[in-house]
Write an enzyme that holds these catalytic residues in place. Structure first.
Site, PDB file in Angstrom:
ATOM      1  CG  ASN A  37      -2.088   0.909   1.105  1.00 62.35           C
ATOM      2  OD1 ASN A  37      -2.312   1.513   0.060  1.00 62.35           O
ATOM      3  ND2 ASN A  37      -2.859   1.018   2.181  1.00 62.35           N
ATOM      4  NE  ARG A 147      -9.504  -1.943  13.228  1.00 68.06           N
ATOM      5  CZ  ARG A 147      -8.684  -1.217  12.450  1.00 68.06           C
ATOM      6  NH1 ARG A 147      -7.417  -1.576  12.295  1.00 68.06           N
ATOM      7  NH2 ARG A 147      -9.121  -0.150  11.819  1.00 68.06           N
ATOM      8  CE1 TYR A 159      -4.776   5.022   8.169  1.00 69.49           C
ATOM      9  CE2 TYR A 159      -4.578   3.393   9.921  1.00 69.49           C
ATOM     10  CZ  TYR A 159      -4.534   3.726   8.582  1.00 69.49           C
ATOM     11  OH  TYR A 159      -4.274   2.768   7.656  1.00 69.49           O
ATOM     12  CG  ASP A 216      -4.639  -1.195  14.735  1.00 68.79           C
ATOM     13  OD1 ASP A 216      -3.591  -0.812  15.286  1.00 68.79           O
ATOM     14  OD2 ASP A 216      -4.684  -1.632  13.566  1.00 68.79           O
ATOM     15  CG  HIS A 218      -3.535   2.452  13.692  1.00 71.46           C
ATOM     16  ND1 HIS A 218      -4.834   2.794  13.980  1.00 71.46           N
ATOM     17  CD2 HIS A 218      -3.621   1.485  12.766  1.00 71.46           C
ATOM     18  CE1 HIS A 218      -5.662   2.072  13.252  1.00 71.46           C
ATOM     19  NE2 HIS A 218      -4.948   1.267  12.508  1.00 71.46           N
ATOM     20  CD  GLU A 242      -3.874  -4.412  14.580  1.00 76.64           C
ATOM     21  OE1 GLU A 242      -5.068  -4.729  14.729  1.00 76.64           O
ATOM     22  OE2 GLU A 242      -3.379  -4.129  13.479  1.00 76.64           O
ATOM     23  CD  GLU A 268      -1.068  -3.017  10.609  1.00 77.98           C
ATOM     24  OE1 GLU A 268      -2.012  -3.613  11.153  1.00 77.98           O
ATOM     25  OE2 GLU A 268      -1.183  -1.903  10.094  1.00 77.98           O
ATOM     26  NE  ARG A 289      -3.006  -7.198  13.090  1.00 84.88           N
ATOM     27  CZ  ARG A 289      -3.875  -7.282  12.085  1.00 84.88           C
ATOM     28  NH1 ARG A 289      -4.361  -8.443  11.721  1.00 84.88           N
ATOM     29  NH2 ARG A 289      -4.242  -6.204  11.432  1.00 84.88           N
ATOM     30  CG  ASP A 322      -4.180  -1.967   2.463  1.00 91.32           C
ATOM     31  OD1 ASP A 322      -4.835  -1.290   3.276  1.00 91.32           O
ATOM     32  OD2 ASP A 322      -3.257  -2.728   2.809  1.00 91.32           O
ATOM     33  CD  GLU A 345      -7.155  -6.478   9.381  1.00 94.15           C
ATOM     34  OE1 GLU A 345      -5.980  -6.845   9.156  1.00 94.15           O
ATOM     35  OE2 GLU A 345      -7.450  -5.301   9.665  1.00 94.15           O
ATOM     36  CD1 TRP A 408       2.902   5.858   9.460  1.00 97.24           C
ATOM     37  CD2 TRP A 408       1.022   4.822  10.112  1.00 97.24           C
ATOM     38  NE1 TRP A 408       1.933   6.099   8.533  1.00 97.24           N
ATOM     39  CE2 TRP A 408       0.778   5.479   8.912  1.00 97.24           C
ATOM     40  CE3 TRP A 408      -0.010   4.112  10.728  1.00 97.24           C
ATOM     41  CZ2 TRP A 408      -0.459   5.452   8.291  1.00 97.24           C
ATOM     42  CZ3 TRP A 408      -1.236   4.085  10.125  1.00 97.24           C
ATOM     43  CH2 TRP A 408      -1.467   4.749   8.909  1.00 97.24           C
TER      44      TRP A 408
END
Ligand code: EZ4
Ligand code: CO
Length: 408
Positions: A37, A147, A159, A216, A218, A242, A268, A289, A322, A345, A408
């Site tokens: 992505n 989630r 986000y 999450d 992030h 997460e 992730e 993840r 994505d 997920e 992030w």
């Protein structure tokens, strides 16, 4: 059976997807997902310019040797671009082996270990009421794990929070904007930490104690902030928290682990078994993840999950929209075969995406299933794919209120 051709296809049915198509001397075709992505063309070039010429003439059945050749055999190793490219090759070869032997890929991975893969959806809302509408919409679709993400009072767009849905409306969230530069969002960790426990308190009041809820963060918290959040959420029994701290430094999770019993999921953005060594051997996490699409494919993830299994750690593969339906299928074949599956997920792809990629997987009664089609079970409609041209897209960045760029 030799590899005769390896082509890279870029299509954008609403969002960008990169696909590797490998064709053998017998005319068998395998597909691999190469989508990263916001960095799509980097992987396309890595494959086109550096990997595809090496594949031509190789034994299409030698999946492990090809994996070793592209990972240990390469001087420049690891990293998201490399490991997404390796993943695409690996998936395409498993797809071919399944088609040649006439069985779905999960059979080649040892066969079925469960009836189906428990899926979790994404629900979100700018307020808790809007979030509850989104959750109820998903429960009506049959989801049995959710989630949840919400807006934070005083902050603008957060986000992971999509447009508020009305009852019965479909959830459609695209984190990457088709803009010339990344959108900039505002972030305030203290406001977030104050708000989230109230959200979960209200959710448990409205939904009861049983529904598995995930959240999450992030990668935005320090270890101390993550520990505070984990403790404040313990009464609400999350399935997992997460990405609480930045994933680049696994040692940050030591402090979180010592302070809270909330189950932790991370990875992730991790792309190799080496990135996980400390996380797994010190049992700093409960769930892996990674997506097969970003972590060296089926071969890379199976090896990673075997290591994780020794430490009681289970899978929770990253599979937002994505990642293409080809990557989704690869994850599902692993999900039903792995002994240490945890949860999967699942954000549903748009109708247009599913016209370009025709899938065999199914979702019913909360469970996903890869289906019985030989190989991965996904076909690409070439003519339709070429009608959707690549458009640059970026994930957002976030800044603190004073303008400081934040993690992030
Ligand atoms: O940020 O898919 O858990 N899922 C997520 C996603 C990711 C995007 C990145 O491409 O965090 O929203
Ligand atoms: Co995430």
């Amino acid at each position: 059976m030799r590899i005769e051709r390896a082509e890279v296809l870029v299509t954008s049915p609403g969002r960008n997807f990169v696909t590797l198509r490998v064709t053998t001397s017998d005319g068998v075709v395998g597909l691999g997902d190469a989508t990263l992505n916001g960095r799509e063309l980097a992987v396309a070039s890595y494959l086109r310019d550096h990997v595809a010429p090496l594949l031509v003439g190789r034994d299409a059945h030698a999946i492990e040797d090809t994996w070793q050749y592209l990972t240990r055999g390469a001087y420049w190793r690891r990293g998201p671009v490399t490991m997404t490219a390796v993943a695409a090759v690996d998936m395409a070869l498993w797809d071919i082996k399944g088609k040649v032997t006439g069985v779905p890929v999960y059979q080649l991975l040892g066969g079925r270990s469960r009836r189906g893969a428990l899926a979790y959806c994404h629900a979100s809302g700018s307020t808790v009421d809007a979030l509850l509408t989104s959750i109820r919409n998903h429960l009506e679709l049959g989801f049995r794990a959710v989630r949840v993400q919400t807006g934070v009072p005083g902050l603008g767009k957060v986000y992971g929070v999509g447009t508020d849905q009305r009852a019965g409306e479909r959830y459609d969230y695209e984190p990457a904007g088709r803009t010339a530069r990344p959108v900039e969002e505002e972030w305030d960790t203290a406001a977030y930490l104050r708000h989230i426990p109230h959200v979960f308190e209200r959710l448990r009041e409205e939904l009861g104690p049983e529904l598995p809820l995930l959240h999450d963060a992030h990668h935005r918290l320090s270890p101390n902030e993550a520990a505070q959040l984990g403790r404040s959420l313990e009464p609400f029994r999350l399935f997992w928290l997460e990405d609480c701290t930045p994933a680049d430094n696994p040692e940050l999770l030591r402090r979180v682990r010592q302070q809270t019993t909330v189950p932790l999921a991370i990875g992730e953005v991790l792309t190799s078994i080496h990135d996980y060594r400390t996380l797994i051997t010190e049992q700093l996490i409960d769930y892996v993840r990674s997506s097969p699409a970003h972590t060296g494919g089926i071969t890379g993830v199976r090896r990673l999950m075997d290591l994780a299994g020794l430490y009681g750690i289970r899978s929770g593969f990253h599979q937002p929209t994505d990642i293409s339906p080809v990557g989704m299928a690869a994850a599902l074949h692993l999900d039903v075969a792995l002994p240490n599956f945890g949860i999967q997920e699942y954000m549903q792809h748009s109708a247009t995406t599913l016209e370009v990629f025709r899938t065999s997987y199914t979702f019913s009664d909360g469970l996903l299933d890869p289906g019985e089609t030989p190989g991965l079970g996904v076909e690409l409609d070439d003519d339709l794919a070429t009608r959707f041209e690549y458009t640059p897209a970026y994930l957002p960045v976030n800044r603190l209120r004073d303008g400081t760029l934040h993690d992030w």
